[in-house]
Write a protein that holds these residues in place. Sequence first.
Motif, PDB file in Angstrom:
ATOM      1  N   GLY A 155     -38.678  -6.840  37.743  1.00 39.08           N
ATOM      2  CA  GLY A 155     -37.600  -7.007  38.711  1.00 39.08           C
ATOM      3  C   GLY A 155     -37.201  -5.734  39.417  1.00 39.08           C
ATOM      4  N   ASP A 156     -38.164  -4.841  39.642  1.00 39.62           N
ATOM      5  CA  ASP A 156     -37.861  -3.580  40.303  1.00 39.62           C
ATOM      6  C   ASP A 156     -39.114  -3.081  41.012  1.00 39.62           C
ATOM      7  OD1 ASP A 156     -36.149  -1.561  41.083  1.00 39.62           O
ATOM      8  OD2 ASP A 156     -36.128  -0.532  39.164  1.00 39.62           O
ATOM      9  N   GLU A 157     -38.962  -2.086  41.890  1.00 40.39           N
ATOM     10  CA  GLU A 157     -40.048  -1.575  42.716  1.00 40.39           C
ATOM     11  C   GLU A 157     -40.732  -0.372  42.068  1.00 40.39           C
ATOM     12  OE1 GLU A 157     -40.462   0.413  47.127  1.00 40.39           O
ATOM     13  OE2 GLU A 157     -38.801  -0.963  46.740  1.00 40.39           O
ATOM     14  N   PHE A 158     -42.064  -0.403  42.014  1.00 38.63           N
ATOM     15  CA  PHE A 158     -42.895   0.655  41.433  1.00 38.63           C
ATOM     16  C   PHE A 158     -42.746   1.975  42.183  1.00 38.63           C
ATOM     17  CE2 PHE A 158     -46.880   2.975  42.030  1.00 38.63           C
ATOM     18  CZ  PHE A 158     -47.137   3.378  40.736  1.00 38.63           C
ATOM     19  N   GLU A 159     -42.771   3.090  41.417  1.00 36.61           N
ATOM     20  CA  GLU A 159     -42.790   4.429  42.026  1.00 36.61           C
ATOM     21  C   GLU A 159     -43.950   5.288  41.536  1.00 36.61           C
ATOM     22  OE1 GLU A 159     -38.966   6.356  41.669  1.00 36.61           O
ATOM     23  OE2 GLU A 159     -38.373   5.484  43.584  1.00 36.61           O
ATOM     24  N   ALA A 160     -44.200   5.337  40.211  1.00 35.85           N
ATOM     25  CA  ALA A 160     -45.264   6.186  39.668  1.00 35.85           C
ATOM     26  C   ALA A 160     -45.666   5.689  38.286  1.00 35.85           C
ATOM     27  CB  ALA A 160     -44.801   7.637  39.584  1.00 35.85           C
ATOM     28  N   MET A 161     -46.820   6.156  37.800  1.00 35.48           N
ATOM     29  CA  MET A 161     -47.260   5.814  36.449  1.00 35.48           C
ATOM     30  C   MET A 161     -47.978   7.000  35.816  1.00 35.48           C
ATOM     31  SD  MET A 161     -50.295   3.082  37.641  1.00 35.48           S
ATOM     32  CE  MET A 161     -49.601   1.814  36.723  1.00 35.48           C
ATOM     33  N   LEU A 162     -47.937   7.054  34.484  1.00 33.14           N
ATOM     34  CA  LEU A 162     -48.562   8.137  33.743  1.00 33.14           C
ATOM     35  C   LEU A 162     -49.567   7.547  32.767  1.00 33.14           C
ATOM     36  CD1 LEU A 162     -47.263  11.342  32.403  1.00 33.14           C
ATOM     37  CD2 LEU A 162     -48.189   9.799  30.714  1.00 33.14           C
ATOM     38  N   PHE A 163     -50.805   8.035  32.857  1.00 25.98           N
ATOM     39  CA  PHE A 163     -51.864   7.646  31.935  1.00 25.98           C
ATOM     40  C   PHE A 163     -52.138   8.816  31.001  1.00 25.98           C
ATOM     41  CE2 PHE A 163     -52.548   4.729  35.388  1.00 25.98           C
ATOM     42  CZ  PHE A 163     -53.051   3.591  34.782  1.00 25.98           C
ATOM     43  N   LYS A 164     -52.206   8.542  29.702  1.00 28.45           N
ATOM     44  CA  LYS A 164     -52.629   9.566  28.752  1.00 28.45           C
ATOM     45  C   LYS A 164     -54.149   9.686  28.820  1.00 28.45           C
ATOM     46  CE  LYS A 164     -48.712   9.201  25.688  1.00 28.45           C
ATOM     47  NZ  LYS A 164     -48.232   8.960  24.329  1.00 28.45           N
ATOM     48  N   GLU A 165     -54.680  10.799  28.348  1.00 29.75           N
ATOM     49  CA  GLU A 165     -56.102  11.085  28.434  1.00 29.75           C
ATOM     50  C   GLU A 165     -56.949   9.973  27.826  1.00 29.75           C
ATOM     51  OE1 GLU A 165     -59.044  14.555  26.866  1.00 29.75           O
ATOM     52  OE2 GLU A 165     -57.029  15.143  27.518  1.00 29.75           O
ATOM     53  N   ASN A 166     -57.942   9.529  28.572  1.00 33.98           N
ATOM     54  CA  ASN A 166     -58.913   8.507  28.158  1.00 33.98           C
ATOM     55  C   ASN A 166     -58.304   7.135  27.882  1.00 33.98           C
ATOM     56  OD1 ASN A 166     -61.034  10.412  28.283  1.00 33.98           O
ATOM     57  ND2 ASN A 166     -60.531  11.128  26.230  1.00 33.98           N
ATOM     58  N   GLU A 167     -57.141   6.842  28.430  1.00 34.53           N
ATOM     59  CA  GLU A 167     -56.504   5.534  28.251  1.00 34.53           C
ATOM     60  C   GLU A 167     -56.631   4.728  29.545  1.00 34.53           C
ATOM     61  OE1 GLU A 167     -55.099   4.202  25.491  1.00 34.53           O
ATOM     62  OE2 GLU A 167     -55.601   5.980  24.328  1.00 34.53           O
ATOM     63  N   GLU A 168     -56.805   3.421  29.409  1.00 37.09           N
ATOM     64  CA  GLU A 168     -56.934   2.527  30.557  1.00 37.09           C
ATOM     65  C   GLU A 168     -55.607   1.868  30.923  1.00 37.09           C
ATOM     66  OE1 GLU A 168     -59.742   2.034  32.397  1.00 37.09           O
ATOM     67  OE2 GLU A 168     -60.609   3.638  31.191  1.00 37.09           O
ATOM     68  N   ILE A 169     -54.640   1.907  30.002  1.00 35.83           N
ATOM     69  CA  ILE A 169     -53.320   1.310  30.217  1.00 35.83           C
ATOM     70  C   ILE A 169     -52.309   2.445  30.297  1.00 35.83           C
ATOM     71  CG2 ILE A 169     -51.536  -0.153  29.183  1.00 35.83           C
ATOM     72  CD1 ILE A 169     -53.822  -1.802  27.947  1.00 35.83           C
ATOM     73  N   PRO A 170     -51.408   2.427  31.284  1.00 35.52           N
ATOM     74  CA  PRO A 170     -50.438   3.528  31.408  1.00 35.52           C
ATOM     75  C   PRO A 170     -49.488   3.591  30.214  1.00 35.52           C
ATOM     76  CG  PRO A 170     -49.857   1.724  32.870  1.00 35.52           C
ATOM     77  CD  PRO A 170     -51.180   1.381  32.281  1.00 35.52           C
ATOM     78  N   ALA A 171     -49.009   4.780  29.915  1.00 37.82           N
ATOM     79  CA  ALA A 171     -48.036   4.968  28.840  1.00 37.82           C
ATOM     80  C   ALA A 171     -46.618   4.777  29.367  1.00 37.82           C
ATOM     81  CB  ALA A 171     -48.188   6.359  28.232  1.00 37.82           C
TER      82      ALA A 171
END
Length: 75
Positions: A26-42
């Motif tokens: 229910g909100d608008e995306f701004e940024a995402m952080l991926f840890k090293e070698n992960e396919e899903i954001p943390a």
Amino acid sequence: MMICEWKTFSTDSETYTQEVFEEIVGDEFEAMLFKENEEIPAYIWTVNYVIIVKTYSKVLTDIIFEKIPRNPVCE
């Protein structure tokens, strides 16, 4: 790695596009952080929340989103 453009990711049961994610939280995306070698954001930042992406199954790849207000109001 911090990215400011949506990167579609998948679990065993769902594919998360920007539109699907924004509808779920229910909100608008701004940024995402991926840890090293992960396919899903943390972590995923929206206008009003920081979303912690948690896995809850060791057998399947399933996740839940924990919403934390970005700027809580203290009185």
